[in-house]
Design a protein around this motif. Structure first.
Motif, PDB file in Angstrom:
ATOM      1  N   PHE A   1       0.816  -1.205   0.000  1.00  0.00           N
ATOM      2  CA  PHE A   1       0.000   0.000   0.000  1.00  0.00           C
ATOM      3  C   PHE A   1       0.857   1.265   0.000  1.00  0.00           C
ATOM      4  N   VAL A   2       1.810   1.338   0.910  1.00  0.00           N
ATOM      5  CA  VAL A   2       2.699   2.512   0.970  1.00  0.00           C
ATOM      6  C   VAL A   2       3.753   2.461  -0.129  1.00  0.00           C
ATOM      7  N   HIS A   3       4.220   1.249  -0.455  1.00  0.00           N
ATOM      8  CA  HIS A   3       5.293   1.083  -1.446  1.00  0.00           C
ATOM      9  C   HIS A   3       4.805   0.312  -2.678  1.00  0.00           C
ATOM     10  N   GLU A   4       3.572   0.534  -3.062  1.00  0.00           N
ATOM     11  CA  GLU A   4       2.998  -0.200  -4.189  1.00  0.00           C
ATOM     12  C   GLU A   4       3.820   0.025  -5.456  1.00  0.00           C
ATOM     13  N   GLY A   5       4.113  -1.062  -6.146  1.00  0.00           N
ATOM     14  CA  GLY A   5       4.925  -0.997  -7.353  1.00  0.00           C
ATOM     15  C   GLY A   5       6.414  -1.049  -7.081  1.00  0.00           C
ATOM     16  N   TRP A   6       6.796  -0.962  -5.837  1.00  0.00           N
ATOM     17  CA  TRP A   6       8.204  -1.024  -5.439  1.00  0.00           C
ATOM     18  C   TRP A   6       8.427  -2.265  -4.567  1.00  0.00           C
TER      19      TRP A   6
END
Length: 331
Positions: free
Chosen positions: A165-170
């Motif tokens: 959620f905070v680092h979505e895509g990472w």
């Protein structure tokens, strides 16, 4: 406070100039850092014992710290050696600034405000096992000034369920947010969590494919922690990629902190700034969420907030702080 008996980072070693004092802060105590004629770093209370002026506004003169108000000069141990208004006066031993213990490690200046009780063991510097591994390159990132308590920041570091959620895509994806069971065991300095796994689209700077990444976490002090991460083979451009990241926090006030990361990575080719940029991206995704949490101080009563099995490491961290007698940054 038991926190005063622990070592805390207050500045980067390279940030302390040779010819001028540097203001710092630790546990609401204003500090001044300065170097003597041999280059050794000293830490004093940032208050002249004569009339209370900030010593950090002064200068270093002849290997001594000079007060900006009346020019009193102090040697590295804190004793006043010269009073310009009375050139022939020999200051007694009681004429001294408040001096604190100082060490250098991991590229940072560490200060301890109070020595442990006589029957207590020497508190070690926060460990960083990767420091002695010549196969890993080390560098620091930060500092970051964060409007959050040090324990909140450590707990976020231990938390994997926010990745999607905070680092979505990472470091995560909403579609793969499930957390498998992992193990947590107590240690003398805090805890160790093993068997932690996360599916990550881009787990590091050199990722070439999404990967299942295995994490190990260790709390090495009340406000310090280290993680190691190992992605699946064949998912990075650097063969045998592995890394460790240490989180070192200076608790400025109960609700504000200064943060450094120390990286140890299997990469000797990328520019420093490229390595730092990846870590900067990740932490600046965390920072606004950290600064939004209420209360800002970490609740140690496990009934104050809700918990699940995915929060096993952070719950163990809260229990450790409570049994250790930590009071700064918690409620």
């Amino acid at each position: 406070m038991i926190e005063q008996q622990h070592w805390h980072p207050v500045a980067g070693v390279d940030d302390v100039p040779a010819a001028a004092p540097l203001a710092a802060q630790l546990l609401e105590q204003p500090l001044v850092l300065w170097r003597d004629a041999d280059g050794a770093i000293h830490a004093f209370a940032d208050r002249c014992p004569h009339r209370g002026a900030r010593l950090s506004l002064g200068r270093v003169e002849g290997g001594r710290l000079e007060c900006p108000y009346h020019g009193w000069q102090f040697e590295g141990g804190g004793r006043c050696m010269h009073v310009p208004a009375l050139p022939q006066f020999q200051p007694p031993a009681g004429h001294r600034a408040g001096a604190f213990e100082v060490r250098q490690a991991h590229g940072l200046v560490w200060v301890r405000l109070a020595a442990p009780a006589a029957d207590a063991a020497e508190l070690p510097q926060p460990a960083f096992a990767a420091e002695d591994d010549a196969r890993l390159r080390k560098l620091n990132c930060g500092p970051y000034d964060v409007a959050a308590s040090a324990p909140r920041i450590i707990e976020n570091f231990l938390d994997m369920s926010h990745f999607g959620f905070v680092h979505e895509g990472w470091l995560g994806a909403r579609s793969a947010a499930a957390i498998d069971a992992y193990e947590v065991e107590p240690t003398p300095t805090g805890l160790r969590a093993t068997g932690c796994k996360a599916w990550q689209p881009q787990s590091n700077l050199h990722s070439t494919a999404a990967a299942q990444v295995e994490y190990t976490y260790e709390v090495t002090g009340p406000y310090t922690a280290v993680l190691t991460k190992l992605p699946e083979a064949g998912t990075t451009a650097v063969e045998g990629w592995r890394e460790s990241i240490a989180l070192y926090i200076c608790p400025l006030t109960p609700e504000t902190s200064r943060v450094w990361f120390r990286l140890a990575v299997a990469d000797f080719d990328s520019p420093d700034e490229k390595l730092r940029a990846f870590q900067h991206t990740i932490f600046t995704q965390d920072q606004p969420v950290l600064e939004s949490q209420m209360p800002k101080r970490l609740p140690l009563d496990l009934r104050a907030e809700l918990h699940t099995a995915a929060d096993k490491a952070s719950s163990a961290y809260r229990r450790h702080l409570k049994t250790s007698g930590i009071t700064f940054g918690v409620c």
